[in-house]
Design a protein around this motif. Structure first.
Motif, short mmCIF file in Angstrom:
data_model
loop_
_atom_site.label_atom_id
_atom_site.label_comp_id
_atom_site.label_asym_id
_atom_site.label_seq_id
_atom_site.Cartn_x
_atom_site.Cartn_y
_atom_site.Cartn_z
N HIS A 194 0.87 -1.18 0.00
CA HIS A 194 0.00 0.00 0.00
C HIS A 194 0.90 1.23 0.00
O HIS A 194 1.87 1.29 0.77
CB HIS A 194 -0.90 0.02 1.23
N PRO A 195 0.62 2.23 -0.85
CA PRO A 195 1.54 3.37 -0.96
C PRO A 195 1.68 4.18 0.32
O PRO A 195 2.71 4.82 0.53
CB PRO A 195 0.91 4.22 -2.07
N HIS A 196 0.69 4.15 1.22
CA HIS A 196 0.80 4.90 2.46
C HIS A 196 1.84 4.29 3.41
O HIS A 196 2.35 4.98 4.28
CB HIS A 196 -0.55 4.96 3.17
N HIS A 197 2.14 3.01 3.23
CA HIS A 197 3.10 2.31 4.10
C HIS A 197 4.45 2.10 3.42
O HIS A 197 5.43 1.77 4.10
CB HIS A 197 2.54 0.95 4.51
N SER A 198 4.52 2.26 2.12
CA SER A 198 5.73 1.93 1.36
C SER A 198 6.69 3.11 1.29
O SER A 198 6.31 4.26 1.53
CB SER A 198 5.34 1.50 -0.06
N TRP A 199 7.94 2.81 0.94
CA TRP A 199 8.90 3.87 0.66
C TRP A 199 9.90 3.39 -0.38
O TRP A 199 10.07 2.19 -0.59
CB TRP A 199 9.61 4.34 1.92
N SER A 200 10.53 4.36 -1.05
CA SER A 200 11.54 3.99 -2.05
C SER A 200 12.63 5.05 -2.10
O SER A 200 12.38 6.23 -1.79
CB SER A 200 10.92 3.85 -3.44
N SER A 201 13.83 4.62 -2.46
CA SER A 201 14.97 5.51 -2.58
C SER A 201 15.82 5.07 -3.76
O SER A 201 16.17 3.89 -3.86
CB SER A 201 15.80 5.49 -1.29
N ARG A 202 16.12 5.99 -4.64
CA ARG A 202 17.00 5.72 -5.79
C ARG A 202 18.05 6.82 -5.83
O ARG A 202 17.71 8.01 -5.87
CB ARG A 202 16.22 5.71 -7.10
N THR A 203 19.32 6.45 -5.82
CA THR A 203 20.40 7.43 -5.79
C THR A 203 21.21 7.34 -7.07
O THR A 203 21.66 6.25 -7.47
CB THR A 203 21.33 7.21 -4.58
N TYR A 204 21.40 8.49 -7.71
CA TYR A 204 22.17 8.59 -8.96
C TYR A 204 23.47 9.35 -8.69
O TYR A 204 23.55 10.16 -7.76
CB TYR A 204 21.37 9.34 -10.02
N HIS A 205 24.47 9.09 -9.53
CA HIS A 205 25.75 9.77 -9.41
C HIS A 205 26.10 10.44 -10.73
O HIS A 205 26.90 9.93 -11.52
CB HIS A 205 26.85 8.78 -9.00
N PRO A 206 25.53 11.63 -11.00
CA PRO A 206 25.85 12.33 -12.25
C PRO A 206 27.31 12.80 -12.26
O PRO A 206 27.85 13.17 -11.23
CB PRO A 206 24.87 13.51 -12.26
N ARG A 207 27.89 12.78 -13.43
CA ARG A 207 29.31 13.14 -13.56
C ARG A 207 29.52 14.61 -13.17
O ARG A 207 28.87 15.52 -13.67
CB ARG A 207 29.76 12.93 -15.01
N GLY A 208 30.47 14.83 -12.24
CA GLY A 208 30.86 16.18 -11.87
C GLY A 208 29.88 16.90 -10.95
O GLY A 208 30.08 18.08 -10.66
N LEU A 209 28.85 16.21 -10.47
CA LEU A 209 27.83 16.83 -9.62
C LEU A 209 27.62 15.97 -8.39
O LEU A 209 28.00 14.79 -8.36
CB LEU A 209 26.52 16.99 -10.39
N PRO A 210 27.01 16.51 -7.35
CA PRO A 210 26.76 15.70 -6.15
C PRO A 210 25.75 14.59 -6.42
O PRO A 210 25.00 14.65 -7.41
CB PRO A 210 26.21 16.72 -5.15
N PRO A 211 25.70 13.58 -5.57
CA PRO A 211 24.71 12.52 -5.75
C PRO A 211 23.29 13.07 -5.65
O PRO A 211 23.04 14.04 -4.92
CB PRO A 211 25.01 11.54 -4.62
N VAL A 212 22.39 12.44 -6.38
CA VAL A 212 20.99 12.86 -6.42
C VAL A 212 20.14 11.69 -5.96
O VAL A 212 20.15 10.62 -6.58
CB VAL A 212 20.57 13.30 -7.84
N ARG A 213 19.41 11.89 -4.86
CA ARG A 213 18.55 10.84 -4.32
C ARG A 213 17.08 11.20 -4.57
O ARG A 213 16.63 12.30 -4.23
CB ARG A 213 18.76 10.69 -2.82
N VAL A 214 16.34 10.28 -5.19
CA VAL A 214 14.89 10.44 -5.40
C VAL A 214 14.19 9.59 -4.35
O VAL A 214 14.36 8.37 -4.32
CB VAL A 214 14.48 10.00 -6.81
N LEU A 215 13.42 10.26 -3.47
CA LEU A 215 12.90 9.59 -2.29
C LEU A 215 11.39 9.77 -2.18
O LEU A 215 10.87 10.87 -2.35
CB LEU A 215 13.58 10.18 -1.04
N ALA A 216 10.71 8.68 -1.88
CA ALA A 216 9.29 8.72 -1.52
C ALA A 216 9.15 8.07 -0.16
O ALA A 216 9.63 6.95 0.06
CB ALA A 216 8.44 7.98 -2.55
N ALA A 217 8.50 8.77 0.76
CA ALA A 217 8.43 8.32 2.15
C ALA A 217 7.08 7.69 2.46
O ALA A 217 6.08 7.93 1.77
CB ALA A 217 8.66 9.50 3.09
N PRO A 218 7.01 6.91 3.54
CA PRO A 218 5.72 6.42 4.02
C PRO A 218 4.99 7.53 4.79
O PRO A 218 5.61 8.49 5.25
CB PRO A 218 6.10 5.27 4.95
#
Length: 322
Positions: A194-218
């Motif tokens: 169920h989306p109200h209880h779930s969470w997800s995290s995806r972290t990217y490492h673009p060249r020459g830039l800081p890491p980028v984390r895409v986050l969805a919380a419960p």
């Protein structure tokens, strides 16, 4: 909480925050709106003023009625009242974008929203970084599992963008396009069914830039609602190990700066001791015109002035509670 010519910026100095709340809610533009809609300014301290404004705005400036923002009705305002509202919104910091006050931050946080806003904010974040903004930690792109409306999907399709299913999917697609990345370096999360209880995290490492984390919380209240901005901010702060003294840049749309700045102070600055700057996307940036903003009507501005009042009331209550 923000003037038209300066970004919302403060740390955890309780007296300063209280003074900023008082200056915003007791300002001539707010008093003028209250008078225009038939209200009498209350006697009493800041707590009483905030209570009054919350209740007054619920009667006169709440056009959502518990619905999502795109489903809010538009009030029928006479031209003089509409002009007063637009002037007040500009004076209160809901109209004009301003640049970040610093050249370097510990973290950059991009807040999600409607699909077109997600794309615009991620694109603007990438522009700031490539223009020289320094971020020592990570770029956090915060969204939710909210399903997109048919209107949002159509808006994306009209702009030649993929019609994703949820807000966090749109943010993820926007990160891949704006930062030139294809596959996340790290994935984490829980699918609780169920989306109200779930969470997800995806972290990217673009060249020459800081890491980028895409986050969805419960959600913190999964039996009542989906995760809101405060849920996601708290969830991110725990993952990112936000520390006292960290400077955090929050990126949203100008119309949401006052209320989301106060939410960030309450959920991040007070408990973690970090500093918060909150700025809105500059719509004049080349590349954003392909996905234009919705028309921001007087009704929309009144609704978000109410949002700011409610956020300031919650922030003030947190300060009083210590």
């Amino acid at each position: 909480m923000q003037s038209a010519d300066a970004a919302s910026s403060t740390g955890t100095d309780d007296e300063r925050i209280t003074a900023e709340i008082r200056a915003w809610v007791c300002s001539p533009p707010i008093r003028g709106l209250v008078a225009r809609f038939g209200g009498a300014w209350p006697d009493g301290d800041l707590t009483e003023v905030l209570r009054f404004l919350d209740e007054f705005s619920a009667r006169h400036w709440d056009f959502r009625g518990g619905r999502e923002r795109p489903d809010a009705r538009e009030p029928d305002l006479d031209p003089a009242t509409a002009a007063l509202v637009l002037d007040a919104a500009a004076a209160l910091g809901l109209v004009h974008p301003v640049p970040p006050t610093r050249g370097a931050y510990a973290h950059l946080v991009v807040l999600g929203g409607l699909a077109h806003a997600c794309v615009r904010r991620v694109t603007y974040a990438a522009h700031l970084l490539r223009a020289g903004l320094a971020v020592g930690g990570e770029v956090a792109v915060l969204g939710s599992f909210r399903p997109l409306s048919e209107w949002e999907r159509a808006t994306l399709a009209d702009a030649g963008l993929p019609a994703d299913d949820t807000e966090v999917d749109v943010l993820d697609t926007a990160v891949r396009r704006a930062f030139g990345v294809a596959v996340p370096a790290e994935r984490d999360g829980v699918d609780a069914g169920h989306p109200h209880h779930s969470w997800s995290s995806r972290t990217y490492h673009p060249r020459g830039l800081p890491p980028v984390r895409v986050l969805a919380a419960p959600s913190s209240e999964p039996h009542l609602r989906r995760a809101h901005t405060a849920d996601t901010q708290r969830f991110w702060a725990g993952h990112a190990q936000v520390a006292p003294g960290d400077q955090v840049l929050m990126l949203t749309a100008p119309i949401y700066v006052p209320f989301q700045h106060c939410d960030a102070l309450r959920t991040l600055a007070l408990p973690y001791g970090c500093g918060i700057d909150t700025v809105g996307v500059d719509p004049t940036l080349p590349g954003l015109a392909r996905l234009p903003e919705q028309t921001l009507s007087p009704g929309r501005y009144l609704q978000e002035i109410r949002s700011a009042v409610r956020s300031m009331r919650a922030l003030h209550a947190a300060l009083v509670a210590g």
